[in-house]
Design a protein around this motif. Structure first.
Motif, PDB file in Angstrom:
ATOM      1  N   TRP A 182      45.604   7.187 114.027  1.00 45.42           N
ATOM      2  CA  TRP A 182      45.328   7.924 112.795  1.00 45.42           C
ATOM      3  C   TRP A 182      46.546   8.786 112.472  1.00 45.42           C
ATOM      4  CZ3 TRP A 182      42.132  12.837 111.780  1.00 45.42           C
ATOM      5  CH2 TRP A 182      41.865  12.942 110.403  1.00 45.42           C
ATOM      6  N   TYR A 205      44.802   1.422 115.495  1.00 44.07           N
ATOM      7  CA  TYR A 205      43.900   2.470 115.981  1.00 44.07           C
ATOM      8  C   TYR A 205      44.500   3.876 115.866  1.00 44.07           C
ATOM      9  CZ  TYR A 205      40.684  -0.948 118.076  1.00 44.07           C
ATOM     10  OH  TYR A 205      39.776  -1.954 118.271  1.00 44.07           O
ATOM     11  N   THR A 258      45.604   7.748 119.075  1.00 41.01           N
ATOM     12  CA  THR A 258      46.337   8.820 118.399  1.00 41.01           C
ATOM     13  C   THR A 258      46.914   9.804 119.407  1.00 41.01           C
ATOM     14  OG1 THR A 258      44.860   8.596 116.489  1.00 41.01           O
ATOM     15  CG2 THR A 258      46.170  10.607 116.627  1.00 41.01           C
ATOM     16  N   MET A 297      40.098   5.548 118.515  1.00 39.30           N
ATOM     17  CA  MET A 297      41.162   6.132 117.706  1.00 39.30           C
ATOM     18  C   MET A 297      41.708   7.414 118.320  1.00 39.30           C
ATOM     19  SD  MET A 297      40.212   5.382 113.738  1.00 39.30           S
ATOM     20  CE  MET A 297      41.935   5.685 113.318  1.00 39.30           C
ATOM     21  N   SER A 350      45.264   5.092 108.589  1.00 41.06           N
ATOM     22  CA  SER A 350      45.295   4.519 109.934  1.00 41.06           C
ATOM     23  C   SER A 350      46.348   3.419 110.026  1.00 41.06           C
ATOM     24  CB  SER A 350      43.927   3.936 110.294  1.00 41.06           C
ATOM     25  OG  SER A 350      42.938   4.942 110.284  1.00 41.06           O
ATOM     26  N   LEU A 391      38.196   1.481 109.595  1.00 39.84           N
ATOM     27  CA  LEU A 391      39.221   2.470 109.917  1.00 39.84           C
ATOM     28  C   LEU A 391      39.358   3.471 108.776  1.00 39.84           C
ATOM     29  CD1 LEU A 391      41.987   0.107 111.356  1.00 39.84           C
ATOM     30  CD2 LEU A 391      40.565   1.683 112.673  1.00 39.84           C
TER      31      LEU A 391
END
Length: 272
Positions: free
Chosen positions: A219, A217, A58, A54, A214, A210
């Motif tokens: 956030w 993947y 992100t 993640m 989210s 998650l």
């Protein structure tokens, strides 16, 4: 995982720092964001393996915003080699989709962290050695730049960075001036980010565990805070890049990469 005031403050600081680095070094800030987002998510109870993935996704999503802010500042100074951007971008998009949609989903987060650390450490060493390219070497032709773009996009998809850690050394090796390489790398960050984010969202849609907020993947709360803050400092970094000597710029680049490579190696080795 709630977005408490402390976390908002930490993400804001990360956004300010990564935005400045995006403009200064053309690296999209991903080299800074991935280790820190990994730490922040792990500290708040997200499984280590998922936290790494993640963080990578992100980080890449924020580059869509930092690249626009930094490339505008570089473009105003006439530093972006748009001819190189046009030749590298198609391969970058193809390589990014392959990395983020396919290989990224199959690998464990710990393996991605180790790969991140090793490759970034190698990139830092190349910058510190400051090897001079052969004076007659130039950028390859269209086919060569298509292949190079595919390689840059693929690796970027695996480590969540805007590609500057590969494209800047590659361009300087081909006798592109350092300031032009940094500016051009910033421009390449946008197609890299868009193609990879599409892949991260698609490959992470059905993943269990998650946190709230989210999208695949990615956030979204962290993306919002970091992107909002980074767009203010990216132009400042771009301005600073044009006032520093080339060798100092390379050493700054390399020093930061060594520190972040060490953290991600440790993270990958301790979460296996």
């Amino acid at each position: 995982m709630s977005l408490d005031p402390t976390l908002v403050f930490e993400l804001a600081l990360l956004g300010l720092g990564s935005g400045f680095l995006a403009g200064l070094l053309g690296i999209g800030g991903g080299m800074l964001m991935v280790p820190f987002i990994t730490y922040l998510m792990s500290a708040r109870g997200v499984a280590p393996d998922l936290a790494v993935k993640m963080a990578i996704a992100t980080s890449m999503a924020t580059i869509m915003f930092t690249s626009i802010a930094s490339v505008r500042a570089h473009h105003r100074r006439g530093a972006v080699r748009w001819d190189i951007v046009r030749r590298l971008a198609p391969g970058i998009v193809l390589g990014s989709m392959l990395g983020s949609l396919g290989v990224f989903a199959l690998l464990k987060g710990s393996s991605l962290a180790i790969f991140f650390g090793l490759f970034v450490g190698f990139s830092a060493t190349q910058m510190f050695l400051d090897k001079k390219p052969a004076p007659t070497r130039q950028m390859p032709g269209t086919a060569g730049q298509l292949a190079a773009g595919g390689f840059i996009g693929f690796l970027s998809g695996l480590v969540g960075a805007g590609g500057g850690f590969i494209s800047v050394p590659f361009m300087t090796w081909c006798n592109v001036a350092m300031h032009n390489a940094v500016a051009t790398s910033a421009a390449l960050g946008f197609p890299i980010a868009v193609a990879n984010v599409v892949g991260y969202v698609a490959s992470g849609t059905r993943v269990a565990g998650l946190p709230a907020g989210s999208l695949g993947y990615v956030w979204l709360p962290a993306l919002g805070v970091i992107a909002l803050c980074s767009v203010f400092t990216a132009p400042l970094g771009a301005r600073a890049a044009h006032g520093l000597p080339v060798k100092k710029l390379k050493r700054v680049f390399a020093s930061i990469l060594y520190l972040l490579a060490a953290y991600m190696l440790w993270k990958g080795l301790t979460t296996r």
